[in-house]
Design a protein around this motif. Structure first.
Motif, short mmCIF file in Angstrom:
data_model
loop_
_atom_site.label_atom_id
_atom_site.label_comp_id
_atom_site.label_asym_id
_atom_site.label_seq_id
_atom_site.Cartn_x
_atom_site.Cartn_y
_atom_site.Cartn_z
N TRP A 43 0.95 -1.22 -0.15
CA TRP A 43 0.02 0.13 -0.09
C TRP A 43 0.86 0.73 -0.36
CZ3 TRP A 43 0.84 -3.17 4.32
CH2 TRP A 43 1.47 -2.57 5.54
N THR A 44 0.34 2.14 -0.31
CA THR A 44 0.66 3.53 0.21
C THR A 44 -0.23 4.43 1.19
OG1 THR A 44 1.07 3.23 -2.76
CG2 THR A 44 1.09 5.70 -1.69
N TRP A 45 1.29 5.33 1.21
CA TRP A 45 0.87 6.23 2.69
C TRP A 45 1.01 7.13 2.27
CZ3 TRP A 45 -1.83 4.35 8.15
CH2 TRP A 45 -1.53 4.99 8.82
N LYS A 46 0.21 7.79 3.03
CA LYS A 46 0.41 9.16 2.64
C LYS A 46 -0.48 10.12 3.51
CE LYS A 46 -1.54 8.36 -1.67
NZ LYS A 46 -2.09 9.03 -2.44
N SER A 47 0.59 10.72 4.37
CA SER A 47 0.38 11.70 5.45
C SER A 47 1.77 13.57 5.68
CB SER A 47 1.26 10.55 6.72
OG SER A 47 2.07 10.85 6.76
N HIS A 48 0.93 14.27 6.09
CA HIS A 48 1.56 15.34 6.81
C HIS A 48 3.11 15.12 7.01
CE1 HIS A 48 -2.95 16.87 7.05
NE2 HIS A 48 -2.35 17.40 6.08
N GLN A 49 3.76 16.02 6.76
CA GLN A 49 5.24 15.94 7.09
C GLN A 49 5.25 16.58 8.59
OE1 GLN A 49 7.91 18.76 5.07
NE2 GLN A 49 6.36 17.89 3.25
N LEU A 50 3.73 16.69 9.21
CA LEU A 50 4.17 16.62 10.48
C LEU A 50 3.83 15.72 11.54
CD1 LEU A 50 4.39 18.24 13.11
CD2 LEU A 50 2.53 19.28 12.97
N ARG A 56 7.20 8.81 13.76
CA ARG A 56 8.75 8.82 13.83
C ARG A 56 9.33 9.08 15.26
NH1 ARG A 56 11.74 8.05 9.20
NH2 ARG A 56 10.14 8.26 7.31
N VAL A 57 8.46 9.79 16.05
CA VAL A 57 8.72 10.42 17.83
C VAL A 57 8.20 9.09 18.58
CG1 VAL A 57 9.04 11.54 19.50
CG2 VAL A 57 9.25 12.46 17.15
N VAL A 58 7.02 8.72 18.41
CA VAL A 58 5.66 8.56 18.92
C VAL A 58 6.64 6.92 18.64
CG1 VAL A 58 3.79 6.73 18.99
CG2 VAL A 58 3.87 9.60 19.00
N ARG A 59 6.75 6.46 17.51
CA ARG A 59 7.82 4.83 17.77
C ARG A 59 8.97 5.00 18.47
NH1 ARG A 59 5.94 1.41 13.57
NH2 ARG A 59 3.50 2.03 12.39
N ALA A 60 9.76 5.90 18.19
CA ALA A 60 11.00 5.99 18.99
C ALA A 60 11.04 6.54 19.81
CB ALA A 60 11.96 6.81 18.34
N SER A 72 0.85 -2.39 19.19
CA SER A 72 0.63 -2.67 18.26
C SER A 72 0.16 -1.23 17.51
CB SER A 72 -0.99 -3.02 17.83
OG SER A 72 -1.85 -2.53 18.64
N TRP A 73 -0.13 -1.74 16.14
CA TRP A 73 0.45 0.09 14.99
C TRP A 73 -1.25 0.42 15.93
CZ3 TRP A 73 1.93 3.79 13.43
CH2 TRP A 73 0.65 5.06 12.54
N GLY A 74 -2.37 -0.16 15.82
CA GLY A 74 -3.51 -0.02 16.12
C GLY A 74 -3.08 1.28 17.60
N GLU A 75 -2.69 1.09 18.28
CA GLU A 75 -2.63 1.86 19.77
C GLU A 75 -1.58 2.34 19.35
OE1 GLU A 75 -1.23 -0.46 23.39
OE2 GLU A 75 -1.04 -1.54 21.52
N VAL A 76 -0.80 3.30 18.71
CA VAL A 76 0.28 3.85 17.88
C VAL A 76 -0.46 5.50 17.41
CG1 VAL A 76 2.54 4.60 16.49
CG2 VAL A 76 2.71 2.42 17.78
N HIS A 77 -1.34 4.50 16.26
CA HIS A 77 -1.97 5.37 15.70
C HIS A 77 -3.32 6.16 16.99
CE1 HIS A 77 -5.37 6.50 12.82
NE2 HIS A 77 -4.36 6.95 12.18
N GLU A 78 -3.78 5.64 17.91
CA GLU A 78 -4.81 6.05 18.41
C GLU A 78 -3.77 7.00 19.46
OE1 GLU A 78 -8.09 6.18 19.01
OE2 GLU A 78 -7.33 4.68 17.15
N ARG A 79 -2.41 7.15 19.48
CA ARG A 79 -1.77 7.86 20.24
C ARG A 79 -1.73 9.58 19.71
NH1 ARG A 79 3.08 4.44 23.14
NH2 ARG A 79 1.76 2.79 24.66
N LEU A 80 -1.44 8.87 18.15
CA LEU A 80 -0.95 10.04 17.65
C LEU A 80 -2.95 10.43 17.30
CD1 LEU A 80 0.70 8.49 14.86
CD2 LEU A 80 1.26 10.56 15.89
N ARG A 81 -3.35 10.22 16.76
CA ARG A 81 -5.08 10.68 16.88
C ARG A 81 -5.12 11.56 18.39
NH1 ARG A 81 -7.65 11.02 12.56
NH2 ARG A 81 -7.65 8.46 11.23
N ALA A 82 -5.15 11.06 19.33
CA ALA A 82 -5.31 11.74 20.29
C ALA A 82 -4.57 12.93 20.72
CB ALA A 82 -4.97 10.63 21.82
N PHE A 83 -2.70 12.77 20.57
CA PHE A 83 -2.09 13.96 20.31
C PHE A 83 -2.84 15.32 19.33
CE2 PHE A 83 1.24 16.32 17.98
CZ PHE A 83 2.15 16.66 19.13
N PHE A 84 -2.96 14.37 17.88
CA PHE A 84 -3.09 15.75 17.23
C PHE A 84 -4.23 15.96 17.82
CE2 PHE A 84 -0.43 14.14 14.25
CZ PHE A 84 0.48 15.06 14.17
#
Length: 91
Positions: A43-50, A56-60, A72-84
């Motif tokens: 697949w292709t993943w498209k995202s804002h640069q921010l 990358r910060v959340v994963r690191a 899981s990626w789902g948890e990382v994604h939820e952390r990003l959504r909560a942040f934004f």
């Protein structure tokens, strides 16, 4: 486990959705496009640069991140959504 095949920073010719925050990438905006493969799926993943930088910060910073065990990626994604969610949408 997902493998990143390539990454580019094109200028959008038309609007796209951001796979990171769910917001909009407007025509003319520079965004991150990643080609990813996992087994037989690609697949292709498209995202804002921010959003890409935040991912990358959340994963690191996640000491227990692991596609097979731990976060899981789902948890990382939820952390990003909560942040934004606490910020004004990227666009």
């Amino acid at each position: 486990m997902a493998t990143l095949l390539g990454e580019s920073y094109p200028k959008a010719r038309k609007g796209h959705g951001c796979d990171g925050c769910g917001g909009s990438i407007g025509a003319g905006d520079t965004y991150v496009r990643q080609r990813v493969v996992d087994g037989t799926e690609a697949w292709t993943w498209k995202s804002h640069q921010l959003c890409n930088a935040a991912d990358r910060v959340v994963r690191a910073r996640s000491e227990r991140y692991d596609d097979e065990e731990g976060v899981s990626w789902g948890e990382v994604h939820e952390r990003l959504r909560a942040f934004f969610a606490a910020l004004t949408p990227c666009s």
